[in-house]
Design an enzyme around this catalytic site. Structure first.
Site, mmCIF file in Angstrom:
data_model
loop_
_atom_site.group_PDB
_atom_site.id
_atom_site.type_symbol
_atom_site.label_atom_id
_atom_site.label_comp_id
_atom_site.label_asym_id
_atom_site.label_seq_id
_atom_site.Cartn_x
_atom_site.Cartn_y
_atom_site.Cartn_z
ATOM 1 N N TYR A 63 30.628 10.404 81.420
ATOM 2 C CA TYR A 63 30.430 9.616 80.200
ATOM 3 C C TYR A 63 29.400 8.508 80.463
ATOM 4 O O TYR A 63 28.470 8.306 79.669
ATOM 5 C CB TYR A 63 31.774 9.034 79.752
ATOM 6 C CG TYR A 63 31.739 8.352 78.406
ATOM 7 C CD1 TYR A 63 31.779 9.091 77.226
ATOM 8 C CD2 TYR A 63 31.667 6.965 78.304
ATOM 9 C CE1 TYR A 63 31.761 8.464 75.981
ATOM 10 C CE2 TYR A 63 31.647 6.331 77.070
ATOM 11 C CZ TYR A 63 31.695 7.088 75.911
ATOM 12 O OH TYR A 63 31.665 6.464 74.687
ATOM 13 N N SER A 85 26.800 3.202 74.167
ATOM 14 C CA SER A 85 28.090 2.657 74.601
ATOM 15 C C SER A 85 27.829 1.431 75.468
ATOM 16 O O SER A 85 26.701 1.220 75.938
ATOM 17 C CB SER A 85 28.821 3.727 75.424
ATOM 18 O OG SER A 85 29.909 3.170 76.137
HETATM 19 P P1 NAD Z 1 36.253 10.226 67.989
HETATM 20 O O1 NAD Z 1 36.799 11.045 69.101
HETATM 21 O O2 NAD Z 1 37.124 9.885 66.843
HETATM 22 O O3 NAD Z 1 34.935 10.884 67.413
HETATM 23 C C1 NAD Z 1 34.135 11.798 68.113
HETATM 24 C C2 NAD Z 1 33.505 12.722 67.115
HETATM 25 O O4 NAD Z 1 32.664 13.663 67.811
HETATM 26 C C3 NAD Z 1 34.550 13.541 66.356
HETATM 27 O O5 NAD Z 1 34.149 13.638 65.012
HETATM 28 C C4 NAD Z 1 34.479 14.891 67.033
HETATM 29 O O6 NAD Z 1 34.880 15.954 66.201
HETATM 30 C C5 NAD Z 1 33.000 14.954 67.348
HETATM 31 N N1 NAD Z 1 32.708 15.958 68.374
HETATM 32 C C6 NAD Z 1 33.105 15.944 69.667
HETATM 33 N N2 NAD Z 1 32.685 17.062 70.268
HETATM 34 C C7 NAD Z 1 32.022 17.801 69.350
HETATM 35 C C8 NAD Z 1 31.400 19.070 69.364
HETATM 36 N N3 NAD Z 1 31.368 19.845 70.463
HETATM 37 N N4 NAD Z 1 30.823 19.523 68.222
HETATM 38 C C9 NAD Z 1 30.863 18.785 67.100
HETATM 39 N N5 NAD Z 1 31.445 17.577 67.020
HETATM 40 C C10 NAD Z 1 32.035 17.092 68.136
HETATM 41 O O7 NAD Z 1 35.763 8.898 68.699
HETATM 42 P P2 NAD Z 1 34.715 7.794 68.232
HETATM 43 O O8 NAD Z 1 35.070 6.580 68.967
HETATM 44 O O9 NAD Z 1 34.583 7.733 66.770
HETATM 45 O O10 NAD Z 1 33.369 8.349 68.883
HETATM 46 C C11 NAD Z 1 32.139 8.429 68.192
HETATM 47 C C12 NAD Z 1 31.009 8.072 69.147
HETATM 48 O O11 NAD Z 1 31.136 6.701 69.510
HETATM 49 C C13 NAD Z 1 31.039 8.858 70.456
HETATM 50 O O12 NAD Z 1 29.721 9.207 70.826
HETATM 51 C C14 NAD Z 1 31.616 7.855 71.436
HETATM 52 O O13 NAD Z 1 31.224 8.106 72.741
HETATM 53 C C15 NAD Z 1 31.016 6.573 70.893
HETATM 54 N N6 NAD Z 1 31.655 5.343 71.331
HETATM 55 C C16 NAD Z 1 32.934 5.040 70.968
HETATM 56 C C17 NAD Z 1 33.495 3.841 71.417
HETATM 57 C C18 NAD Z 1 34.889 3.428 71.051
HETATM 58 O O14 NAD Z 1 35.346 2.378 71.490
HETATM 59 N N7 NAD Z 1 35.602 4.148 70.239
HETATM 60 C C19 NAD Z 1 32.770 2.972 72.219
HETATM 61 C C20 NAD Z 1 31.461 3.323 72.563
HETATM 62 C C21 NAD Z 1 30.918 4.502 72.109
#
Ligand code: NAD
Length: 250
Positions: A155, A142
């Site tokens: 986080y 991130s």
């Molecule tokens: P999202 O919430 O759509 O996806 C998160 C995913 O993790 C989902 O598929 C969820 O089911 C899964 N998950 C969460 N807890 C879980 C558990 N206990 N067991 C199994 N699966 C689990 O959001 P996203 O933005 O797609 O996030 C994906 C990754 O990207 C994450 O690690 C997030 O921190 C990272 N991220 C996102 C952003 C952003 O701007 N969206 C920025 C930086 C990093």
């Protein structure tokens, strides 16, 4: 020879039912990889996209808030697909509250899923990769791997920790054929950022700082994942590749 070709490779992607994980699974599938999607709920949409790309899709239901399912995920992948070539540690959660009010429960929940499970799944997959002398691990970090942020202490700790672990594992495993790298997404339109996008002040402030002039769409992330999963990145170890519309350049 196309150095980005993933034909014949098997990729495990955690949290592949939505958002960035789903987009990464689709991009790896389009590059030719068999996909093993790990998640807590049905992944029909991801399955449809992966199968439309002409490759196989396998689903493993697992809750990554504990380490209990991790060895089984690796074993089932090897049993079903013959090998595990690529691991994408994408599953992650976020909890928001001021640091003075932040609870131990919100601390543990985020660290357990984002950091502890990512490490022990990498360890389980890494043992198999080291035996074979090849493998690719991609951690989804991130901007909070580089910056402090506000109201998300666990986080920031988890994502800063993940960047450190990426470098540690790269140092231990680079000479043994296993590449460990990370992608740091900027601000993307997913569930993870819903609260920010619904806050008009924060949303406008974030947008005004992004040189590209827009939030990231999930489809913006796949190319970096294909690069780090493919032989195009064979001499790339321990980097945290920002895909952020230029945020960190500002
Ligand atoms: P999202 O919430 O759509 O996806 C998160 C995913 O993790 C989902 O598929 C969820 O089911 C899964 N998950 C969460 N807890 C879980 C558990 N206990 N067991 C199994 N699966 C689990 O959001 P996203 O933005 O797609 O996030 C994906 C990754 O990207 C994450 O690690 C997030 O921190 C990272 N991220 C996102 C952003 C952003 O701007 N969206 C920025 C930086 C990093």
């Amino acid at each position: 020879m196309n150095p980005f070709d993933l034909g014949g490779r098997t990729a495990v992607v955690t949290g592949a039912n939505t958002g960035l994980g789903q987009s990464i699974a689709l991009a790896l599938a389009e590059a030719g990889a068999t996909i093993v999607a790990v998640g807590r709920s049905a992944m029909d949409e991801t399955r449809a996209g992966v199968e439309a790309a002409g490759v196989s899709f396998h689903e493993i239901r697992a809750d990554l808030s504990t380490t209990e399912p991790l060895k089984g995920i690796v074993e089932e992948t090897i049993l079903t697909c013959g090998a595990l070539d690529i691991l994408v540690n994408n599953a992650g959660i976020i909890r928001r509250a001021d640091a003075v009010d932040f609870t131990e429960e919100d601390w543990d929940a985020v660290i357990d899923t984002n950091l502890k499970s990512a490490f022990f799944l990498s360890q389980a997959a890494g043992k198999h990769m080291l035996e074979r002398g090849r493998g690719k691990i991609i951690n989804i970090a991130s901007l909070l791997s580089f910056q402090g942020g506000i109201r998300i202490p666990s986080y920031t700790a988890s994502k800063s920790g993940l960047a450190g672990l990426t470098r540690l594992l790269a140092c231990e495993w680079a000479a043994r054929g296993v590449n460990v790298n990370a992608i740091a997404p900027g601000y993307f339109v997913t569930n993870n950022t819903q609260a920010l996008r619904e806050d008009p002040d924060r949303s406008a402030a974030i947008l005004s700082r992004i040189p590209a002039g827009r939030w990231g769409q999930p489809s913006d992330i796949g190319g970096a994942a294909v690069f780090l999963a493919s032989s195009a990145s064979d001499y790339v170890h321990g980097i945290v590749l920002a895909v952020d519309g230029g945020w960190l350049a500002r």
